[in-house]
Design a protein around this motif. Structure first.
Motif, short mmCIF file in Angstrom:
data_model
loop_
_atom_site.label_atom_id
_atom_site.label_comp_id
_atom_site.label_asym_id
_atom_site.label_seq_id
_atom_site.Cartn_x
_atom_site.Cartn_y
_atom_site.Cartn_z
N GLU A 185 1.28 26.93 41.43
CA GLU A 185 1.63 27.59 42.69
C GLU A 185 1.80 26.57 43.82
OE1 GLU A 185 2.42 30.67 43.17
OE2 GLU A 185 2.02 31.25 41.08
N SER A 186 1.02 25.50 43.78
CA SER A 186 1.14 24.46 44.80
C SER A 186 2.50 23.78 44.72
CB SER A 186 0.03 23.41 44.60
OG SER A 186 0.20 22.33 45.50
N ARG A 187 2.98 23.52 43.51
CA ARG A 187 4.31 22.92 43.33
C ARG A 187 5.39 23.85 43.86
NH1 ARG A 187 3.97 18.00 43.39
NH2 ARG A 187 1.82 18.31 43.93
N GLU B 198 -3.13 27.52 39.71
CA GLU B 198 -3.20 27.12 41.11
C GLU B 198 -2.35 25.88 41.38
OE1 GLU B 198 -5.80 27.92 39.24
OE2 GLU B 198 -6.29 29.82 40.21
N GLU B 199 -2.38 24.93 40.44
CA GLU B 199 -1.56 23.73 40.59
C GLU B 199 -0.09 24.08 40.55
OE1 GLU B 199 -3.63 19.96 38.67
OE2 GLU B 199 -3.66 21.65 37.29
N LYS C 169 5.12 26.14 46.14
CA LYS C 169 5.06 26.20 47.59
C LYS C 169 5.82 25.02 48.20
CE LYS C 169 1.85 26.51 51.50
NZ LYS C 169 0.44 26.54 51.93
#
Length: 220
Positions: free
Chosen positions: A198-200, A195-196, A202
């Motif tokens: 994927e945040s980067r 999840e972390e 994005k």
């Protein structure tokens, strides 16, 4: 997939296989120690303890190498990340849903997520390249190649009709995007979840959409 980098006794994801030569195990040990404790902690004794080789054996291999140990480790890291990127970006390119710069960001961050100790070492190389006054620095080839890759992918995206760059300073985009990815790498080496990551990714996508006119309909 082992993610922890705090235990100096842990082997990295680049662990050498049984039967590989001693130089390979010394390279791995050097990268491990640098990632965990920094360059100043790399000693013959530390390398001996980590590899299981005798002090004299470690010294022999280092002294008889045509390149310094640091040069060998830099070359190993550069080849590792380049091979990963080339293979991964090629697969994306063949998939039919390809955003060149976003593919680069995705796989650069994923590589660091998978191989955090190599990621730390790569960041150290970039840091040293920034400190070098000489344009012939052995570190410069990594920075030069990285910027050339970003430039090539930017042009590929323009050629696909994916990016519109009218009125945009392409050089600024190339340098800024590469700097953004390096900033993400600093965070990615300590990530523990998808999840972390994927945040980067994005955030990288948002950068492209802000700096370039991204034609979303082109990539499905």
């Amino acid at each position: 997939m082992e993610k922890k980098i705090k235990n100096p006794r842990k082997k990295t994801e680049t662990s050498v296989k049984s039967g590989q030569d001693s130089v390979a195990s010394i390279i791995e040990a050097f990268i491990d120690i640098c990632a965990v404790s920094g360059n100043e902690k790399v000693t013959l004794k530390a390398l001996s303890e980590r590899t299981g080789l005798s002090l004299s054996n470690v010294k022999y291999h280092i002294d008889n190498s045509p390149k310094s140990l640091e040069e060998l480790c830099t070359e190993f890291t550069r080849n590792h990340v380049n091979m990963y990127l080339e293979e991964s970006i090629f697969k994306d390119r063949m998939s039919g849903h390809f955003d060149p710069l976003l593919s680069y960001a995705k796989h650069m961050l994923t590589w660091t997520f998978k191989y955090p100790r190599l990621g730390v070492y790569l960041l150290m190389i970039y840091y040293k390249s920034a400190l070098q006054e000489s344009t012939t620095s052995r570190y410069e080839s990594i920075l030069t190649r990285a910027l050339s890759r970003v430039e090539s992918l930017l042009h590929e995206g323009v050629g696909m009709g994916l990016y519109q760059t009218e009125g945009v300073n392409k050089k600024d985009i190339i340098v800024s995007f590469h700097a953004l990815i390096l900033g993400h790498l600093v965070i990615t080496v300590n990530m523990r979840s998808q999840e972390e990551l994927e945040s980067r990714l994005k955030m990288s996508q948002e950068f492209l959409q802000t700096q370039l006119i991204v034609q979303k309909n082109k990539i499905g």
